[in-house]
Design an enzyme around this catalytic site. Structure first.
Site, PDB file in Angstrom:
ATOM      1  N   HIS A  55       5.659  -2.347  11.583  1.00 40.15           N
ATOM      2  CA  HIS A  55       5.432  -1.031  12.160  1.00 40.15           C
ATOM      3  C   HIS A  55       5.665   0.039  11.096  1.00 40.15           C
ATOM      4  CE1 HIS A  55       6.150  -2.455  16.597  1.00 40.15           C
ATOM      5  NE2 HIS A  55       5.198  -3.116  15.980  1.00 40.15           N
ATOM      6  N   GLU A  57       7.719   2.548  10.692  1.00 41.52           N
ATOM      7  CA  GLU A  57       9.066   2.807  10.185  1.00 41.52           C
ATOM      8  C   GLU A  57       9.472   1.779   9.134  1.00 41.52           C
ATOM      9  OE1 GLU A  57       9.172   3.656  14.709  1.00 41.52           O
ATOM     10  OE2 GLU A  57       8.023   2.436  13.295  1.00 41.52           O
ATOM     11  N   CYS A  92      12.331  -1.552  15.555  1.00 37.36           N
ATOM     12  CA  CYS A  92      12.372  -0.599  14.444  1.00 37.36           C
ATOM     13  C   CYS A  92      13.640   0.240  14.481  1.00 37.36           C
ATOM     14  CB  CYS A  92      11.149   0.307  14.486  1.00 37.36           C
ATOM     15  SG  CYS A  92       9.605  -0.554  14.135  1.00 37.36           S
ATOM     16  N   ALA A 170     -34.035  10.266  26.785  1.00 39.20           N
ATOM     17  CA  ALA A 170     -35.200   9.435  26.463  1.00 39.20           C
ATOM     18  C   ALA A 170     -36.447  10.100  27.025  1.00 39.20           C
ATOM     19  CB  ALA A 170     -35.042   8.036  27.054  1.00 39.20           C
ATOM     20  N   ARG A 192     -17.191   3.680  17.766  1.00 33.61           N
ATOM     21  CA  ARG A 192     -17.165   2.249  18.074  1.00 33.61           C
ATOM     22  C   ARG A 192     -15.977   1.578  17.394  1.00 33.61           C
ATOM     23  NH1 ARG A 192     -23.293  -0.166  17.114  1.00 33.61           N
ATOM     24  NH2 ARG A 192     -24.406   1.115  18.655  1.00 33.61           N
ATOM     25  N   LEU A 212     -24.498  -3.585  18.998  1.00 34.56           N
ATOM     26  CA  LEU A 212     -23.318  -2.812  19.386  1.00 34.56           C
ATOM     27  C   LEU A 212     -22.084  -3.129  18.547  1.00 34.56           C
ATOM     28  CD1 LEU A 212     -23.607  -2.662  23.289  1.00 34.56           C
ATOM     29  CD2 LEU A 212     -24.335  -0.982  21.593  1.00 34.56           C
ATOM     30  N   GLU A 298     -21.775   2.811  25.668  1.00 35.90           N
ATOM     31  CA  GLU A 298     -23.146   3.138  25.230  1.00 35.90           C
ATOM     32  C   GLU A 298     -24.076   2.439  26.199  1.00 35.90           C
ATOM     33  OE1 GLU A 298     -24.378   2.952  21.168  1.00 35.90           O
ATOM     34  OE2 GLU A 298     -22.336   3.220  20.404  1.00 35.90           O
TER      35      GLU A 298
END
Length: 385
Positions: A55, A57, A92, A170, A192, A212, A298
């Protein structure tokens, strides 16, 4: 006191910039940055790594050690409350206590019920002062999906659309490639890449046979792709089935077909149905239960409209092109409202020119307020102590 507040905000923004470097990397964990400071000098800094990695830290502590810097008594700025439980990595908060830091400044209390203020309690019990809520809104925006999953049991969902000035996505016959320019399309790949799941519908798969995946930006991981396909009609040779993980949400099952797709890393998920198809809130709850923080949609007008009507969309990501189509298909199929005050309203949070187009971001204010209130309750519980 004002100077201290200003300094805290300045260093926290530095920590937030560090957190952004892990935008594509940490899911399902939050993106966290940490900087250790003494006398205006950075002693160590870092960001959370991939799942199972250190992590922020710990990265910052190791950075300071590698540079030979003594951090006893130094100030630690971290964008999310240090964890206090054993997960994939040790707590942490233990590392910070062991290092004998002088103060810890935290942007956002951790909404994870396994933490939820316990890190703050542990630090204070060790005699380490804690300052809370510095740049909290910016920190929440960076980890909005994680906060949503922990507080609502839902991912944060944004819906992407490319439209003309008169709101068409469209031509009447369905042609949409390309309304927006190449820079706008490349920018869409950033969204994405930061998501956990890219979601589309069977109509888009049939008409466009999309991949995609992320191709326009460098990313260490690809998001999972997902398809809403109530009647399980998808063909087995579509480009989405390329070996990467795919979720396929259906209302009815063909066991033999599902087994063939499973061998290609496609998980078929049977969910309850509605008259319109797959129950979309059930999809979102299932995704959250499977550690999905952020969903990038999408899809065609039909699924986009259904998601909006079901209250599943938290944010709109609209790329507006400087052209007029006159006639065409809208970005979402939705029934007409009787009065303007009955319309669902979003609020603008950002606008940015992208090449020849304009990127607009809009947010559901009620959904954002729900997250802020949930985190605020945790913060208020500990801020006065």
């Amino acid at each position: 006191m004002t100077a201290l507040v200003d300094d805290d905000a300045r260093w926290m923004r530095h920590a937030l910039a560090l957190a952004e470097t892990s935008l594509y990397l940490t899911a399902p964990n939050p993106r966290v940055g940490c900087v250790i400071v003494r006398d205006e000098a950075i002693l160590g800094q870092g960001a959370t790594q991939q799942v199972g990695g250190p992590h922020a830290e710990v990265v910052a502590l190791h950075d300071a050690l590698a540079k030979g810097n003594d951090i006893e008594g130094a100030v630690v700025y971290v964008t999310l409350e240090p964890c206090s439980h054993h997960g994939r990595t040790p707590p942490c908060v233990d590392a910070l206590i062991k290092a004998k830091v002088g103060r810890v400044v935290i942007a956002l209390c951790d909404p994870n019920p396994l933490v939820g203020g316990q890190g703050i309690v542990r630090l204070r019990e060790a005699g380490i002062p804690v300052t809370l809520g510095v740049c909290a809104e910016e920190a929440m925006a960076l980890n909005v999906g994680f906060v949503s999953r922990m507080t609502r049991g839902l991912p944060w969902v944004w819906m992407k659309a490319g439209v003309s000035l008169d709101g068409h996505s469209a031509l009447p016959g369905g042609e949409s490639q390309w309304i927006t320019g190449p820079l706008a399309r490349a920018d869409g790949h950033h969204w994405r890449a930061r998501s956990c799941v890219v979601l589309t519908g069977i109509g888009t798969v049939r008409s466009d046979n999309p991949q995609l995946n992320v191709r326009e930006v460098d990313t260490p991981r690809q998001p999972i792709r997902a398809i809403i396909d109530a009647r399980f009609e998808v063909k087995e040779d579509v480009r989405l089935f390329d070996g990467g993980k795919v979720y396929l949400f259906v209302c009815r099952i063909d066991e033999e077909k599902a087994a063939r797709l499973a061998s290609r890393n496609v998980e078929v998920v049977v969910l309850p149905s509605t008259p319109a198809g797959v129950d979309l809130p059930s999809v979102m709850r299932w995704l959250a239960a499977h550690e999905v923080n952020e969903v990038h949609v999408e899809a065609g007008a039909r699924l986009s409209g259904a998601l909006l009507q079901a209250g599943c969309v938290d944010e709109l990501l609209v790329y507006m092109a400087p052209l007029l189509l006159g006639q065409g298909r809208g970005m979402a199929d939705m029934p007409a409202v009787a009065k303007l005050d009955a319309a669902e309203r979003f609020e603008f949070i950002d606008s940015l020119p992208v090449g020849t187009d304009m990127r607009l971001r809009l947010r559901n204010p009620g959904h954002w307020a729900e997250l802020a209130q949930a985190v605020g309750r945790i913060t208020q519980k500990h801020i006065a102590h």
